[in-house]
Write an enzyme that holds these catalytic residues in place. Structure first.
Site, mmCIF file in Angstrom:
data_model
loop_
_atom_site.group_PDB
_atom_site.id
_atom_site.type_symbol
_atom_site.label_atom_id
_atom_site.label_comp_id
_atom_site.label_asym_id
_atom_site.label_seq_id
_atom_site.Cartn_x
_atom_site.Cartn_y
_atom_site.Cartn_z
ATOM 1 C CG ASP A 126 0.692 -2.431 6.035
ATOM 2 O OD1 ASP A 126 -0.222 -2.534 6.880
ATOM 3 O OD2 ASP A 126 0.592 -1.721 5.011
ATOM 4 C CB CYS A 184 -3.602 3.299 -1.524
ATOM 5 S SG CYS A 184 -4.625 4.705 -1.159
ATOM 6 C CD GLN A 227 -6.798 -4.434 3.980
ATOM 7 O OE1 GLN A 227 -7.773 -5.129 4.217
ATOM 8 N NE2 GLN A 227 -6.911 -3.166 3.612
ATOM 9 C CE LYS A 241 -7.004 -0.336 6.197
ATOM 10 N NZ LYS A 241 -7.726 0.296 5.112
ATOM 11 C CG HIS A 247 -1.884 1.005 1.418
ATOM 12 N ND1 HIS A 247 -1.601 2.292 1.804
ATOM 13 C CD2 HIS A 247 -3.232 0.953 1.238
ATOM 14 C CE1 HIS A 247 -2.730 2.995 1.866
ATOM 15 N NE2 HIS A 247 -3.737 2.200 1.526
HETATM 16 N N1 PLP Z 1 -1.636 -0.658 4.530
HETATM 17 C C1 PLP Z 1 -2.633 -1.333 3.968
HETATM 18 C C2 PLP Z 1 -2.372 -2.722 3.444
HETATM 19 C C3 PLP Z 1 -3.910 -0.786 3.870
HETATM 20 O O1 PLP Z 1 -4.894 -1.470 3.289
HETATM 21 C C4 PLP Z 1 -4.120 0.524 4.393
HETATM 22 C C5 PLP Z 1 -5.452 1.179 4.291
HETATM 23 O O2 PLP Z 1 -6.152 1.039 3.316
HETATM 24 C C6 PLP Z 1 -3.046 1.187 4.983
HETATM 25 C C7 PLP Z 1 -1.816 0.580 5.029
HETATM 26 C C8 PLP Z 1 -3.177 2.568 5.543
HETATM 27 O O3 PLP Z 1 -3.988 2.578 6.688
HETATM 28 P P1 PLP Z 1 -4.462 3.968 7.310
HETATM 29 O O4 PLP Z 1 -4.985 4.791 6.171
HETATM 30 O O5 PLP Z 1 -5.532 3.570 8.255
HETATM 31 O O6 PLP Z 1 -3.295 4.577 7.957
#
Ligand code: PLP
Length: 406
Positions: free
Chosen positions: A199, A364, A202, A225, A122
């Site tokens: 990360d 993203c 998800q 999430k 992401h």
């Molecule tokens: N990493 C992954 C795999 C995600 O799906 C997301 C959010 O869509 C993020 C990071 C970023 O999370 P946040 O926007 O809550 O900081």
């Protein structure tokens, strides 16, 4: 026992209609809905128990502080981190990864040093490393996924060279649903002396996560999430890495003493939590984690595995649907395009008319989209409250799209 109707009843929004149809919410990968207990906790926190935390000696501040600080232990338990001292509370994964980039990576990297990333990260796990590329001349080494959307841990480990200072990988792709063997990556990277950031945005909502067993150095989660409020989250930081990290932001709460000429920092993890935090958001996240743990992470994972198998069978039956990613470790996230059909945005608009909420775009994850050779996809991402009936509604709505556009 997992009682799907009871779970659904706990989420008030699932009872509403959208465009005259019952809501089928399949945009959980972007953000999950909130159970009534979380909504109630937010209300109570503001209506009856609100004050700033840590600094006050009065009753309300004490209550708010106890509730807020209690969440740290819940997160430690949820992630099996072994201690609440290695949990830094924050606003979500984006903040967590930026903190590692500024506070841990930047001070120990120089031009030519490398960070290994997978192609399916992401942007939150890409752009903070681009900052280091731009500012320090750090090199980003990319590891591709195969045609099924799998990331081979050996390929990640092989990409680690003498100049690699960090590996940063997702535990579960927000586009393909692939669950990555991060434990193997951590073992291989550590054997080469390189720390790993995972990360968990998800993954943590779909399966039990044990950061101790995985061996991650950093593990980032994001509250919205996890059925909690937006603006809440945390990052687990292994003790050795915590000791190496410099504060990213300065301000109140993260200090012990400030004079005209000097500053002494608080002990970790508060050393990394400057300013007034998301008090009520964090309290809400704690309630969301309690809710998930009450339902049971194994039960949630089992329900979603059934749901995913059912959805996969149905979606595979649509021979005009191109599903991105066919990993055997794929979770309940499906990104797709319709052959010869209009843009993903148009598909999403038609689905919305049928009450079905999906996401359309690049999610993203632009480097992954480029790697796959697709401009944009629709993504249906499931949560613990989704049902096989809802999969059928999705399938009917997709057939309508096919009739309209293809
Ligand atoms: N990493 C992954 C795999 C995600 O799906 C997301 C959010 O869509 C993020 C990071 C970023 O999370 P946040 O926007 O809550 O900081």
């Amino acid at each position: 026992m997992f009682d799907i109707q009871k779970v659904r009843d706990d989420f008030p929004i699932l009872g509403r209609q959208v465009n005259g149809k019952p809501l089928v919410y399949l945009d959980n990968g972007a953000s999950a809905q909130k159970p009534q207990v979380v909504i109630d906790a937010i209300y109570t926190a503001y209506a009856e128990e609100y004050a700033n935390v840590h600094r006050g000696l009065h009753t309300l501040s004490t209550i708010a502080t106890e509730k807020y600080e209690g969440v740290r232990a819940k997160i430690a338990h949820f992630l099996n981190s072994g201690s609440e001292d290695n949990i830094i509370l924050n606003s979500g994964t984006t903040e967590g990864i930026n903190m590692v980039s500024y506070g841990w990576a930047a001070p120990r990297m120089q031009a030519g040093d490398e960070i290994v990333l997978s192609i399916m990260e992401h942007h939150a796990n890409i752009v903070p490393w681009h900052f280091l590329r731009e500012r320090l001349g750090v090199v980003i080494k990319w590891v591709d996924v195969d045609s099924n959307g799998d990331l081979d841990p050996e390929a990640v480990i092989a990409a680690i060279g003498p100049k690699t200072k960090l590996v940063a990988v997702t535990h579960m792709s927000n586009v393909l649903g692939t669950v990555v063997d991060v434990k193997a990556i951590c073992a291989g990277a550590h054997a080469k002396g390189v720390p790993v950031l995972v990360d968990g945005s998800q993954s943590a909502v779909h399966m039990p996560v044990d950061v101790t067993d995985i061996g991650a150095d950093f593990y980032a989660i994001t509250g919205h999430k996890l059925y909690g409020p937006s603006g809440s989250g945390a990052i687990y930081v292994a003790p050795d890495r915590m000791a190496e990290m410099r504060p990213f932001m300065g301000g109140g709460d993260m200090i012990r003493d400030v004079t005209r000429d000097t500053v002494t920092y608080n002990d970790p993890p508060m050393k990394f939590e400057a300013g007034t935090p998301g008090i009520v958001q964090t309290i809400g996240l704690g309630v969301a984690l309690d809710y998930m743990m009450d339902v049971g992470m194994d039960a949630i994972a089992a329900h979603e595995a059934d749901l995913s198998a059912y959805a996969r069978g149905k979606l595979d039956g649509l021979n005009w649907l191109n599903i991105q990613g066919q990993s055997l470790t794929k979770g309940a996230i499906f990104s797709f395009t319709i052959e010869g059909a209009a843009h993903a945005h148009d598909i999403s608009t038609v689905l919305d008319k049928k009450g079905v909420a999906v996401r359309a775009g690049t999610h993203c994850a632009m480097p992954l989209m480029e790697h796959m050779g697709v401009g944009a996809t629709c993504r249906a991402s499931f949560a613990m409250y989704n049902t096989t009936d809802e999969v059928d509604v999705l399938i009917d709505a997709l057939e309508l799209c096919h009739d309209l556009f293809a």
